[in-house]
Design an enzyme around this catalytic site. Sequence first.
Site, short mmCIF file in Angstrom:
data_model
loop_
_atom_site.label_atom_id
_atom_site.label_comp_id
_atom_site.label_asym_id
_atom_site.label_seq_id
_atom_site.Cartn_x
_atom_site.Cartn_y
_atom_site.Cartn_z
N GLU A 182 0.81 -1.22 0.00
CA GLU A 182 0.00 0.00 0.00
C GLU A 182 0.84 1.27 0.00
OE1 GLU A 182 -2.87 -0.15 3.19
OE2 GLU A 182 -4.25 -1.29 1.94
N GLU A 251 -6.93 -7.58 -0.44
CA GLU A 251 -7.43 -7.51 0.94
C GLU A 251 -8.91 -7.14 0.94
OE1 GLU A 251 -5.21 -5.15 3.78
OE2 GLU A 251 -3.31 -5.80 2.91
C1 GAL Z 1 -4.28 -2.50 5.16
C2 GAL Z 1 -2.90 -3.12 5.29
C3 GAL Z 1 -2.96 -4.40 6.12
C4 GAL Z 1 -3.75 -4.15 7.37
C5 GAL Z 1 -5.13 -3.64 7.02
C6 GAL Z 1 -6.01 -3.35 8.19
O1 GAL Z 1 -4.16 -1.17 4.83
O2 GAL Z 1 -2.37 -3.41 4.02
O3 GAL Z 1 -1.66 -4.83 6.41
O4 GAL Z 1 -3.07 -3.25 8.14
O5 GAL Z 1 -5.00 -2.45 6.33
O6 GAL Z 1 -6.23 -4.47 8.94
#
Ligand code: GAL
Length: 852
Positions: A182, A251
């Site tokens: 990110e 994600e």
């Molecule tokens: C994203 C990040 C993850 C985790 C998630 C929130 O931005 O890539 O590693 O932090 O947010 O749980």
Amino acid sequence: MKQGGVWLCYLLLIACDLGISLAANVSYDHRALVIDGKRRILISGSIHYPRSTPEMWPDLIQKAKDGGLDVIETYVFWNLHEPVQNQYDFQGRKDLVKFVKMVAAAGLYVHLRIGPYVCAEWNYGGFPLWLHFVPGIEFRTDNQPFKTEMQRFTSKIVQLMKQEQLFASQGGPIILSQIENEYGNIDSAYGPAGKLYINWAASMATAQNTGVPWVMCQQADAPDPIINTCNGFYCDQFTPNSNQKPKMWTENWTGWFLSFGGRVPYRPVEDIAFAVARFFQQGGCFQNYYMYQGGTNFGHTSGGPFIATSYDYDAPIDEYGIVRQPKWGHLKDLHSSVKLCEDALAAADPTFTSLGPNLEAHMYRAGPEKCAAFLANVGTQSDQTVTFNGNSYHLPAWSVSILPDCKNVAFNSAKINSQITRFEMTQIESAFKSEVSSVSSVPLQLTWSWIPEPVGISKSDKFERDGLLEQVNTTADLSDYLWYSLSIGIMGNESFLVNGTQAVLHIGSLGHALHAFVNGKLVGSGTGNSENAKVTLETSVVLKPGNNVIDLLSVTVGLQNYGAFFDKKGAGVTGPVTFMGIQNHTIDLSKKQWTYQVGLKGEELGLNGNSDMSDTQWSSSDIPINQPLIWYKANFDTPDGDDPIALDLGGLGKGEAWVNGQSIGRYWPSYSSPQDGCSSSCNYRGAYNSNKCLKNCGMPSQRLYHVPRSWMTQKGNTLVLFEEVGGDPAKIFFVKKTLGSLCAQVSESHPSPLDAWESDARREQRLVPELRLECPSANQVISSIKFASFGTPKGTCGNFSHGWCSSQTALDLVSKVCTGLRSCKVGVSSKTFGDPCKGVVKSLAVEVLCSV
Ligand code: GAL
């Protein structure tokens, strides 16, 4: 042709015999990842290996497979593997190779997100602290010392995987790797150097020659051939930066993380299923649940500040490894129906038809034979009936129906057929009533001994400095604790003191928590919160003539893991520290010479690890209650059975707990969430965000702490606590998490079961929805039916009641079909139960008990 086939089989047999696995070719095109020439539609889930134990891994992986996953994703945690520069550790929970091999053994693929910056609510975003002290280093930018270290660690991991033949190109399970994480969210803060850095990271990764594609998430300008991917609660609107790259979602947040002092977030499964179905509806080919199982931030692994020890995340598999129902089951049904569409989905882009305002149809075709369609109602208010290909379909608000043959509905994201697990309470406060599974408590029959942690300076490695020091630079995170100590002479009857003795002690601190002692007595504590870590403490103190000792214990609660320049966020008492007397008369202590101590005496003595030396000093008389800075110790036998175990630390304040020398994490039950902002139910319709669905208001953010069974022996385990602020160890309980009763509620209007799809012979049957029940453990059977009603039953699992319409036969019928079996299926139709109210859509609601 035939002969060729025989030869191939023969070669395969030899290969398997010799333990040689055959390499897979992984590439990509506009539509999908291509594995051995075949475009694949893949479902992935995050399970981070150090957030559970190697003993738990096989079960978690199997449950992921049973849930319909193709891929397991994990980050690689640099600070675990290289805690000291050039000293690597891959043992126990850090055994990455073992984890990857276990995933392979289950027949699943791996997405290895090397980072090495990982965010992940992990201490310091995964960077080891020594990295901060490398001369001239600037993190995550075009900086040579940083790039050298990042490349060294990335190569180290890639080499390790290569040695073990773990990339798909070598016959292993790894089909994908990630570099950075990110960075696109924050790169503007780094100016032009950010762009140079990301280009460098891309070529450095590509040069590793893993033979499988690399991704960068949330990086719109990811250079070719790196695939830029999407993270978020929804990614249906995402498009990659080239039409040569597939649309991937790395994600999909299944809930959200918990902070100490925060409410407990959850995300309704209807919304997750909607988001996933929308993604595949609009050309997506790979989606990953973050997290599929969240697990536990053992030891000091949690990031922050203020990330809690539990990383449950409301994921489909809970912190303890129990499937969370109906979340896991509903998503499993979703995955089965997506898989039925795989050939059509992979063949080409969809064609889109509007079916009205907020109503969308996407159709995928593979030749004349195969057709799959997704129908969506993206409105948040009203259910709709649509006509598609001449047939009529009911679409609840905020839902997607999946039609694997462009005709029959296999799945609707808002209609849950999966079973629900019901919680049951025993001897535990209502705070835990919201848990999915039951929690029953067993009082701990413990004999405690204790030892006080000295207030102030007690170690020989103390040192002095003028002024106030920033904490992270001072401790290098070797401990959460830093003592600031100052001795100040008071003449007595100073004019600025109130009544000659009193003043207000003011302390400014970057956080995260602070305890102030004057002349050995605790005079005040303060803490920041996840939004603002800073602490300002003001407390009235009584001074005595002569020397007065001020001891400040500053405590970190996980180092910052997110944001531009996150590594520069400091902690500790950075001032000002003042005495304020009458008429605003102030004495500034900030610039005086302070004495410092990194860590606790008890840490130096190894009290948490129960070393022999420490055994001699513990006292078992006059156990202190509600007093700060106490080490407690007790022995215990492991509770029977194989249910997961947790400690209920509700009687304690703040500190850390160890079982047989292993840290089960920081505990902080005295930090409650705000009273407001929670709701007992949450409308899944409409866009979700991490503040939308919250529970546990006004309660300790985390009261239960997972103790992995593999960390305990049957008898004579040792529990050690370090209590900072004061608690009562007699109020500690063990709890075991056991499943109470099971429920399911299925409507006549729900889609019919997916296993019938494959067989034409069952075309008739597949129009009948089925209620399915299965006891969670292989040694359990359905022992009794607590409730069954076909008609218009009311209530939810645990408090079902009959509605105005109810068939007389339901209880008997369900009992005959289900009692004594581990699992059963009942057709939901008037054909089975008779029709108690014609013309009304009926449902079957059942609650059963499972026992051994
Ligand atoms: C994203 C990040 C993850 C985790 C998630 C929130 O931005 O890539 O590693 O932090 O947010 O749980």
